[in-house]
Design a protein around this motif. Structure first.
Motif, mmCIF file in Angstrom:
data_model
loop_
_atom_site.group_PDB
_atom_site.id
_atom_site.type_symbol
_atom_site.label_atom_id
_atom_site.label_comp_id
_atom_site.label_asym_id
_atom_site.label_seq_id
_atom_site.Cartn_x
_atom_site.Cartn_y
_atom_site.Cartn_z
ATOM 1 N N SER A 36 -0.033 2.928 -9.467
ATOM 2 C CA SER A 36 -1.012 3.426 -10.243
ATOM 3 C C SER A 36 -0.137 3.720 -11.594
ATOM 4 N N ARG A 37 -0.745 3.560 -12.694
ATOM 5 C CA ARG A 37 -0.276 4.339 -13.984
ATOM 6 C C ARG A 37 -0.090 5.588 -13.962
ATOM 7 N N GLY A 38 0.822 6.363 -14.783
ATOM 8 C CA GLY A 38 0.929 7.749 -14.928
ATOM 9 C C GLY A 38 -0.172 8.192 -16.056
ATOM 10 N N TRP A 95 -4.341 -1.727 -15.037
ATOM 11 C CA TRP A 95 -3.649 -1.458 -14.137
ATOM 12 C C TRP A 95 -2.094 -1.203 -14.977
ATOM 13 N N ILE A 96 -1.925 -1.711 -16.034
ATOM 14 C CA ILE A 96 -0.510 -1.666 -16.511
ATOM 15 C C ILE A 96 -0.634 -1.243 -17.879
ATOM 16 N N SER A 105 1.837 3.064 -19.087
ATOM 17 C CA SER A 105 2.246 2.022 -18.426
ATOM 18 C C SER A 105 3.348 2.469 -17.307
ATOM 19 N N PRO A 106 3.525 1.942 -16.050
ATOM 20 C CA PRO A 106 4.135 2.343 -15.092
ATOM 21 C C PRO A 106 5.775 2.769 -15.361
ATOM 22 N N ASN A 107 6.289 2.089 -16.583
ATOM 23 C CA ASN A 107 7.884 2.371 -16.567
ATOM 24 C C ASN A 107 7.909 3.358 -17.725
ATOM 25 N N GLN A 108 6.982 4.014 -18.044
ATOM 26 C CA GLN A 108 7.013 5.067 -19.513
ATOM 27 C C GLN A 108 7.008 6.609 -18.787
ATOM 28 N N LYS A 109 7.865 7.126 -19.827
ATOM 29 C CA LYS A 109 8.096 8.710 -19.386
ATOM 30 C C LYS A 109 7.297 9.551 -20.142
ATOM 31 N N SER A 110 6.807 10.673 -19.711
ATOM 32 C CA SER A 110 5.849 11.300 -20.430
ATOM 33 C C SER A 110 6.505 11.953 -21.648
ATOM 34 N N ASP A 111 7.937 12.460 -21.461
ATOM 35 C CA ASP A 111 8.439 13.022 -22.662
ATOM 36 C C ASP A 111 8.479 12.192 -24.014
ATOM 37 N N GLN A 112 8.926 10.766 -23.561
ATOM 38 C CA GLN A 112 8.889 9.957 -24.800
ATOM 39 C C GLN A 112 7.599 9.762 -25.363
ATOM 40 N N ILE A 113 6.643 9.752 -24.650
ATOM 41 C CA ILE A 113 5.077 9.543 -25.299
ATOM 42 C C ILE A 113 4.813 10.756 -26.066
ATOM 43 N N THR A 114 4.955 11.951 -25.287
ATOM 44 C CA THR A 114 4.647 13.296 -26.247
ATOM 45 C C THR A 114 5.358 13.125 -27.521
ATOM 46 N N GLU A 151 0.508 19.922 -24.158
ATOM 47 C CA GLU A 151 0.527 19.026 -22.952
ATOM 48 C C GLU A 151 0.141 19.858 -21.515
ATOM 49 N N LYS A 152 -1.025 19.530 -21.250
ATOM 50 C CA LYS A 152 -1.709 20.114 -20.006
ATOM 51 C C LYS A 152 -1.308 19.823 -18.632
ATOM 52 N N LEU A 153 -1.278 18.287 -18.404
ATOM 53 C CA LEU A 153 -0.835 17.901 -16.999
ATOM 54 C C LEU A 153 -0.281 16.619 -17.216
ATOM 55 N N VAL A 154 0.783 16.377 -16.361
ATOM 56 C CA VAL A 154 1.393 15.192 -16.336
ATOM 57 C C VAL A 154 1.351 14.660 -14.712
ATOM 58 N N ILE A 155 1.058 13.233 -14.776
ATOM 59 C CA ILE A 155 1.004 12.724 -13.352
ATOM 60 C C ILE A 155 1.839 11.485 -13.498
ATOM 61 N N PRO A 156 3.195 11.455 -12.784
ATOM 62 C CA PRO A 156 4.013 10.332 -12.871
ATOM 63 C C PRO A 156 3.368 9.085 -12.226
ATOM 64 N N SER A 157 3.776 7.985 -12.565
ATOM 65 C CA SER A 157 3.361 6.611 -11.881
ATOM 66 C C SER A 157 3.983 6.506 -10.685
ATOM 67 N N TRP A 158 3.538 5.606 -9.776
ATOM 68 C CA TRP A 158 4.079 5.399 -8.424
ATOM 69 C C TRP A 158 3.894 3.933 -8.280
ATOM 70 N N THR A 159 4.684 3.308 -7.226
ATOM 71 C CA THR A 159 4.683 1.966 -6.762
ATOM 72 C C THR A 159 5.024 1.933 -5.310
ATOM 73 N N GLY A 160 4.417 1.056 -4.580
ATOM 74 C CA GLY A 160 4.720 1.248 -3.038
ATOM 75 C C GLY A 160 5.624 -0.173 -2.821
ATOM 76 N N SER A 161 6.046 -0.243 -1.879
ATOM 77 C CA SER A 161 6.789 -1.523 -1.306
ATOM 78 C C SER A 161 5.831 -2.385 -0.394
ATOM 79 N N CYS A 162 5.524 -3.417 -1.215
ATOM 80 C CA CYS A 162 4.302 -4.279 -0.386
ATOM 81 C C CYS A 162 5.027 -5.370 0.703
ATOM 82 N N ASP A 163 6.131 -5.515 0.828
ATOM 83 C CA ASP A 163 6.829 -6.276 1.898
ATOM 84 C C ASP A 163 7.019 -5.130 3.131
#
Length: 497
Positions: free
Chosen positions: A230-232, A326-327, A362-371, A395-407
């Motif tokens: 999911s996205r952050g 999604w992204i 986007s899943p590769n973005q970092k919260s500090d750079q966005i802020t 900035e009240k809440l930060v949820i990082p993105s995550w990605t599972g290994s599908c194989d």
């Protein structure tokens, strides 16, 4: 560059798996159908507890925790509640005790694989006057649907796990895997304490091979799905203050720079009418294999019809719609605090107003750079505005993105389990929202995470009238039994290779 999804054609063949004669899953599925009314009654009991973690009185949460603990013990799970300490409520600064986190262990054999099953008991606030057609905390069966807060997110999915364990016992079969339960009650309050428990009780989770949770919804009403990421998300408060008290337009209009027009000006500078963010984040967009979109069965028009909207921003462009969901970074404005929200006529000039909005990263973005980019943008706009009022971004809440290994074995087992249960291949999707628990588990345990939704797109956790179809609830239990069986089989194959 972001991570690439490995689009694996092995997941797309065949259309559904053939039925194996004398397969124990057939027996399990039959037992589940026989116990249908028992499962519905158990969910009715759990929904009856008003487990709203954002309230300052949590007696119902405590009772629900005890109810689940008794159910786990009845299933031969060694379970206990871990005290989480005290919490300062953000609005009132009142200090209250946090609800306990449940840890449960069901271990049959050291040779069997162990999964961590995550669930949560707390739900969003629900009031009858919000527009519910039934009492949100008295589960009602209307037609082929179960209505009530938590039936789809996330009490129903949690009960599916417990039902699945009971089904193995009722069928006279040993559970094919070991399970460690972690059930929290603060998911809607930022999952406070979850990371602390994982770190402090790490000995309970060392043998875990993967983390599985049943939450969220399908992308459509027909095709089930497996969520592999999911996205952050970053949640902000933007405050503007013009005076030390609220004033009246009858006496003070035209004599000061008002806060609300300033806030409107700032918020309108963030996105255009096409929903594009109007400030640069300086990061490349997350890259994804377009085959994922191509293999995803998704009817965009049907999706819009379920939302009851007149028009859609991407018309019939399925790939563009999924990419945006999604992204692609997106900004949503959620409300304004401090303004006049009453239905009667008032002439208040609010002295301080707060705009609430979030940015899905986007899943590769970092919260500090966005802020940092957002602060620079708002600073430039504020200078152009020329207002003498006070402006502050929090900035009240930060949820990082995550990605599972599908194989991995767990994703292959989930694919086969869904195929056995629903007789069709599931979609592999990224979640358009933001899930905090998966990112916490990946950070603390360094284990693969997968999410198995059981609710259709039009059934899940809406603000009001949350519902799930009876077949989806019963098949959700079948899905969990099938996943445990398939994961044990897949893990055994890996050991013998």
């Amino acid at each position: 560059m972001g991570q690439h999804f490995n689009s694996s054609t092995e997941y797309i063949q065949p259309k559904y798996l053939p039925t194996i004669p004398n397969n124990p899953l057939i027996r399990l599925f039959e037992v589940i159908l026989i116990k249908r009314e028992c499962y519905i009654n158990d969910l009715w009991e759990l929904v009856g507890h008003e487990t709203v973690s954002t309230r300052d009185i949590r007696d119902e949460l405590d009772r629900a925790i005890e109810w689940i603990l008794k159910r786990l013990v009845a299933l031969n799970v060694v379970a206990f509640g871990e005290h989480m300490g005290m919490q300062i409520l953000p609005g009132t600064l009142k200090i209250i005790r946090m609800p306990k986190i449940i840890i449960g262990i069901l271990k049959n054999s050291s040779e069997k694989p162990t999964i961590l099953v995550y669930g949560n008991l707390d739900v969003e606030e629900a009031l009858l006057e919000d527009g519910w057609v039934t009492d949100p905390f008295v589960m009602s069966e209307v037609g082929n649907f179960l209505y009530g807060r938590g039936v789809a997110l996330d009490k129903g999915p949690l009960m599916c796990w417990l039902n699945a364990i009971q089904a193995y016992r009722d069928a006279g079969l040993r559970l094919p895997i070991n399970i460690v339960f972690l059930i929290e009650s603060m998911a809607h309050s930022g999952s406070l304490g979850l990371q602390d428990v994982l770190q402090q009780r790490i000995s309970f989770f060392r043998e875990v091979s993967c983390v599985v949770m049943a939450t969220r919804r399908w992308q459509s009403n027909i095709t089930p799905c497996i969520v592999y990421g999911s996205r952050g998300l970053i949640y902000y408060h933007l405050e503007v203050e013009c005076a030390n008290r609220s004033l009246s337009s009858c006496e003070h209009s035209g004599t000061l720079y008002e806060a609300l027009p300033d806030l409107f000006y700032l918020l309108s500078s963030l996105v255009d009418c096409q929903l594009h963010i109007l400030f640069e984040s300086s990061l490349e967009s997350f890259q994804i294999d377009r085959n994922v979109f191509r293999f995803t069965e998704f009817n965009y028009q049907e999706f819009g019809h379920c939302l009851d909207v007149q028009d859609l921003p991407h018309q019939a462009q399925k790939q563009a719609a999924l990419a945006e969901n999604w992204i692609t970074p997106h900004l949503s404005i959620h409300g304004i605090q401090g303004g006049n929200v009453e239905s009667d006529v008032r002439f208040i000039i609010p002295h301080k107003v707060t705009g609430k909005f979030s940015i899905s990263m986007s899943p590769n973005q970092k919260s500090d750079q966005i802020t940092n980019a957002l602060q620079q943008h708002l600073g430039n706009v504020w200078v152009q505005r020329g207002s003498p009022n006070k402006m502050k971004l929090c900035e009240k809440l930060v949820i990082p993105s995550w990605t599972g290994s599908c194989d991995s074995p767990e994703y292959q087992a989930a694919f086969r389990a869904m195929n056995r249960t629903y007789k069709t291949n599931p979609n592999f999707i990224r979640d358009g929202g933001a899930l905090l628990a998966p990112s916490v588990f990946q950070h603390c345990l360094q284990k693969n995470v997968l999410v198995l939704p059981i609710a259709r797109n039009d059934c899940g956790g809406c603000p009001v009238n949350e519902r799930i179809s009876v077949p989806n609830y019963i098949m959700g239990t079948q899905l969990m039994t099938a996943f445990m069986w398939e994961y044990a089989e897949r893990s055994l194959e890996d050991l013998t290779d």
